[in-house]
Design a protein around this motif. Structure first.
Motif, mmCIF file in Angstrom:
data_model
loop_
_atom_site.group_PDB
_atom_site.id
_atom_site.type_symbol
_atom_site.label_atom_id
_atom_site.label_comp_id
_atom_site.label_asym_id
_atom_site.label_seq_id
_atom_site.Cartn_x
_atom_site.Cartn_y
_atom_site.Cartn_z
ATOM 1 N N LEU A 1 0.889 -1.194 -0.159
ATOM 2 C CA LEU A 1 -0.010 -0.069 -0.106
ATOM 3 C C LEU A 1 1.048 1.354 0.018
ATOM 4 C CD1 LEU A 1 -2.960 -0.925 2.644
ATOM 5 C CD2 LEU A 1 -3.154 -0.853 0.174
ATOM 6 N N GLN B 1 3.162 2.263 2.063
ATOM 7 C CA GLN B 1 3.151 2.935 3.374
ATOM 8 C C GLN B 1 4.674 3.031 3.954
ATOM 9 O OE1 GLN B 1 0.730 0.350 5.865
ATOM 10 N NE2 GLN B 1 -1.183 0.992 4.900
ATOM 11 N N LEU C 1 5.824 6.195 5.857
ATOM 12 C CA LEU C 1 5.380 7.346 6.642
ATOM 13 C C LEU C 1 6.517 8.503 6.717
ATOM 14 C CD1 LEU C 1 3.749 5.635 9.594
ATOM 15 C CD2 LEU C 1 2.956 6.152 7.462
ATOM 16 N N LEU C 2 6.085 9.730 6.718
ATOM 17 C CA LEU C 2 6.862 10.741 6.497
ATOM 18 C C LEU C 2 7.350 11.295 8.147
ATOM 19 C CD1 LEU C 2 8.261 12.721 4.629
ATOM 20 C CD2 LEU C 2 6.435 13.983 4.244
ATOM 21 N N GLU D 1 -6.829 15.255 1.980
ATOM 22 C CA GLU D 1 -5.442 14.477 1.942
ATOM 23 C C GLU D 1 -5.502 13.302 1.685
ATOM 24 O OE1 GLU D 1 -1.840 12.786 4.646
ATOM 25 O OE2 GLU D 1 -3.748 13.799 5.785
ATOM 26 N N GLY E 1 -4.144 9.436 1.370
ATOM 27 C CA GLY E 1 -3.521 8.559 1.909
ATOM 28 C C GLY E 1 -2.979 9.003 3.422
ATOM 29 N N GLY E 2 -3.776 9.101 4.407
ATOM 30 C CA GLY E 2 -3.575 9.811 5.713
ATOM 31 C C GLY E 2 -2.612 8.813 6.677
ATOM 32 N N GLY E 3 -2.333 7.743 6.266
ATOM 33 C CA GLY E 3 -1.627 6.883 7.149
ATOM 34 C C GLY E 3 -1.891 7.146 8.720
ATOM 35 N N ASN F 1 0.334 12.033 10.452
ATOM 36 C CA ASN F 1 1.505 12.820 10.464
ATOM 37 C C ASN F 1 1.187 14.230 9.768
ATOM 38 O OD1 ASN F 1 2.713 10.935 11.829
ATOM 39 N ND2 ASN F 1 4.155 10.242 10.011
ATOM 40 N N GLU G 1 -8.492 7.102 2.701
ATOM 41 C CA GLU G 1 -7.339 6.131 3.081
ATOM 42 C C GLU G 1 -8.171 4.684 2.762
ATOM 43 O OE1 GLU G 1 -3.943 6.085 4.638
ATOM 44 O OE2 GLU G 1 -4.699 3.925 4.122
ATOM 45 N N VAL G 2 -7.544 3.679 2.336
ATOM 46 C CA VAL G 2 -8.076 2.565 2.108
ATOM 47 C C VAL G 2 -7.761 1.384 3.349
ATOM 48 C CG1 VAL G 2 -7.881 2.515 -0.365
ATOM 49 C CG2 VAL G 2 -5.878 1.977 0.657
ATOM 50 N N ASP H 1 -10.483 4.856 -2.175
ATOM 51 C CA ASP H 1 -9.421 4.654 -3.141
ATOM 52 C C ASP H 1 -9.221 5.718 -4.041
ATOM 53 O OD1 ASP H 1 -7.629 3.925 -4.993
ATOM 54 O OD2 ASP H 1 -8.480 1.786 -5.328
ATOM 55 N N ALA H 2 -8.224 6.596 -3.649
ATOM 56 C CA ALA H 2 -7.987 7.742 -4.315
ATOM 57 C C ALA H 2 -7.837 7.578 -5.766
ATOM 58 C CB ALA H 2 -6.666 8.400 -3.561
ATOM 59 N N ASN I 1 1.304 12.591 0.482
ATOM 60 C CA ASN I 1 2.370 11.825 0.389
ATOM 61 C C ASN I 1 1.891 10.573 -0.227
ATOM 62 O OD1 ASN I 1 4.861 10.463 0.688
ATOM 63 N ND2 ASN I 1 4.469 10.288 2.945
ATOM 64 N N PRO J 1 0.975 7.143 -2.300
ATOM 65 C CA PRO J 1 1.566 5.761 -2.157
ATOM 66 C C PRO J 1 2.131 5.527 -3.988
ATOM 67 C CG PRO J 1 -0.915 5.803 -2.499
ATOM 68 C CD PRO J 1 -0.342 7.099 -1.867
HETATM 69 N N1 SAH Z 1 0.258 10.581 5.117
HETATM 70 C C1 SAH Z 1 0.989 9.796 5.695
HETATM 71 C C2 SAH Z 1 0.967 8.409 4.976
HETATM 72 C C3 SAH Z 1 1.702 8.459 3.654
HETATM 73 S S1 SAH Z 1 2.003 6.630 3.051
HETATM 74 C C4 SAH Z 1 2.341 10.386 5.754
HETATM 75 O O1 SAH Z 1 2.835 11.177 5.228
HETATM 76 O O2 SAH Z 1 3.276 9.933 6.995
HETATM 77 C C5 SAH Z 1 0.688 6.365 1.816
HETATM 78 C C6 SAH Z 1 -0.640 6.227 2.355
HETATM 79 O O3 SAH Z 1 -1.560 5.912 1.552
HETATM 80 C C7 SAH Z 1 -0.744 4.676 3.525
HETATM 81 O O4 SAH Z 1 -1.392 5.310 4.514
HETATM 82 C C8 SAH Z 1 -1.520 3.865 2.400
HETATM 83 O O5 SAH Z 1 -2.422 3.083 3.192
HETATM 84 C C9 SAH Z 1 -2.319 5.136 1.767
HETATM 85 N N2 SAH Z 1 -3.183 4.345 0.247
HETATM 86 C C10 SAH Z 1 -2.374 3.470 -0.414
HETATM 87 N N3 SAH Z 1 -3.326 3.273 -1.555
HETATM 88 C C11 SAH Z 1 -4.332 4.238 -1.394
HETATM 89 C C12 SAH Z 1 -5.331 4.423 -2.271
HETATM 90 N N4 SAH Z 1 -5.305 3.600 -3.714
HETATM 91 N N5 SAH Z 1 -6.256 5.504 -1.866
HETATM 92 C C13 SAH Z 1 -6.054 6.020 -0.779
HETATM 93 N N6 SAH Z 1 -4.932 5.929 0.123
HETATM 94 C C14 SAH Z 1 -4.166 4.791 -0.185
#
Ligand code: SAH
Length: 253
Positions: free
Chosen positions: A6, A8, A10-11, A34, A36-38, A41, A58-59, A81-82, A99, A101
């Motif tokens: 996915l 992942q 993390l920043l 936003e 992909g919130g993870g 952060n 977020e997925v 799903d973005a 940030n 994926p």
């Molecule tokens: N914003 C956080 C996480 C970034 S990692 C940070 O910067 O620390 C990327 C994130 O996108 C992960 O949490 C992952 O689960 C999510 N992700 C992966 N595929 C996705 C999708 N198709 N749609 C939405 N979110 C997704």
């Protein structure tokens, strides 16, 4: 446990998180999205800047659980799903951040372009070479983005700023809406994919010479030698012919 499939990563650099949030230039009443919130952060950094609303897409259910721990009435966590999302479903004038994926980053960018009417600004992290390609504009995707947005390369971000570190360097870019464009993005995509395929071929081999001449270009050019304005003319001329003749295959994939 972080899920590699996915994307992942993390920043964890406070400085980079702040820089990303600053670049959105959030004002009161702004609405943010936003991707992909993870663990939140970046979400927290965005909320600090005072927007009236933030949606987080977020997925991953585990991440959604983390995001729901942020107690803030402005925040809405969406399981979505973005890469298939219609950003316009959330309103207009949106400020989008992520940030991304990296495995689906291009697809997500495509969705943002399809929703261009509703996105005022976007600050997005890609793998560096993808970011550079978008800025250069000599690929179908780069040109596609630049029909609708001014693009700017903000900075490179080394792998050590992420947990776990990705294998590649990352690049942060900013998209700024060019305002309403009277262009059908679906037709434009088909057109760009077509003329950017087999890049070394002269455009005279891809489009009828009459169209190329009407756009004020030479059929001896190769697609990467044509600037955005040239591509725009070429698209508009082709598309109009397309409209007139109905069955003409110019602009179709
Ligand atoms: N914003 C956080 C996480 C970034 S990692 C940070 O910067 O620390 C990327 C994130 O996108 C992960 O949490 C992952 O689960 C999510 N992700 C992966 N595929 C996705 C999708 N198709 N749609 C939405 N979110 C997704």
């Amino acid at each position: 446990m972080l899920k590699k499939h996915l994307g992942q990563h993390l920043l964890v650099s406070k400085g980079v998180l702040e820089k990303i949030a600053d670049q959105l230039e959030i004002e009161k009443e702004d609405k943010g999205v936003e991707i992909g919130g993870g663990t939140g952060n970046l979400t927290r950094e965005i909320l600090k800047r005072g927007p009236s609303k933030v949606w987080v897409l977020e997925v991953d259910k585990d991440m959604i659980r983390e995001l729901l721990k942020i107690e803030d009435p402005r925040l809405e966590v969406l399981e979505a799903d973005a890469s298939e999302f219609d950003f316009c479903s959330l309103g207009e004038g949106l400020k989008v951040v992520g940030n991304l994926p990296y495995n689906v980053a291009s697809l997500i960018l495509e969705r943002i372009v399809f929703s261009h009417r509703c996105v005022r600004r976007a600050v997005l992290m890609f793998q560096k070479e993808v970011a550079e390609k978008i800025i250069k504009g000599d690929s179908w995707m780069g040109a596609f983005v630049q029909f609708f947005f001014e693009v700017k390369y903000l900075m490179s971000v080394p792998a050590r700023f992420f947990i776990p570190p990705p294998k590649v360097v990352s690049g942060l870019i900013r998209l700024e809406s060019k305002g309403t464009q009277n262009i059908d993005p679906y037709a434009l995509k088909r057109f760009l994919v077509r003329i950017f395929s087999q890049r070394k071929k002269k455009i005279g081999k891809k489009l009828p010479e009459s169209i190329i001449r009407r756009a004020g270009l030479s059929p001896d050019l190769r697609v990467h030698e044509i600037d955005l304005e040239g591509l725009r003319k070429l698209f508009l001329v082709s598309y109009r012919v397309d409209d007139d003749r109905g069955d003409n295959n110019v602009g179709q994939s």
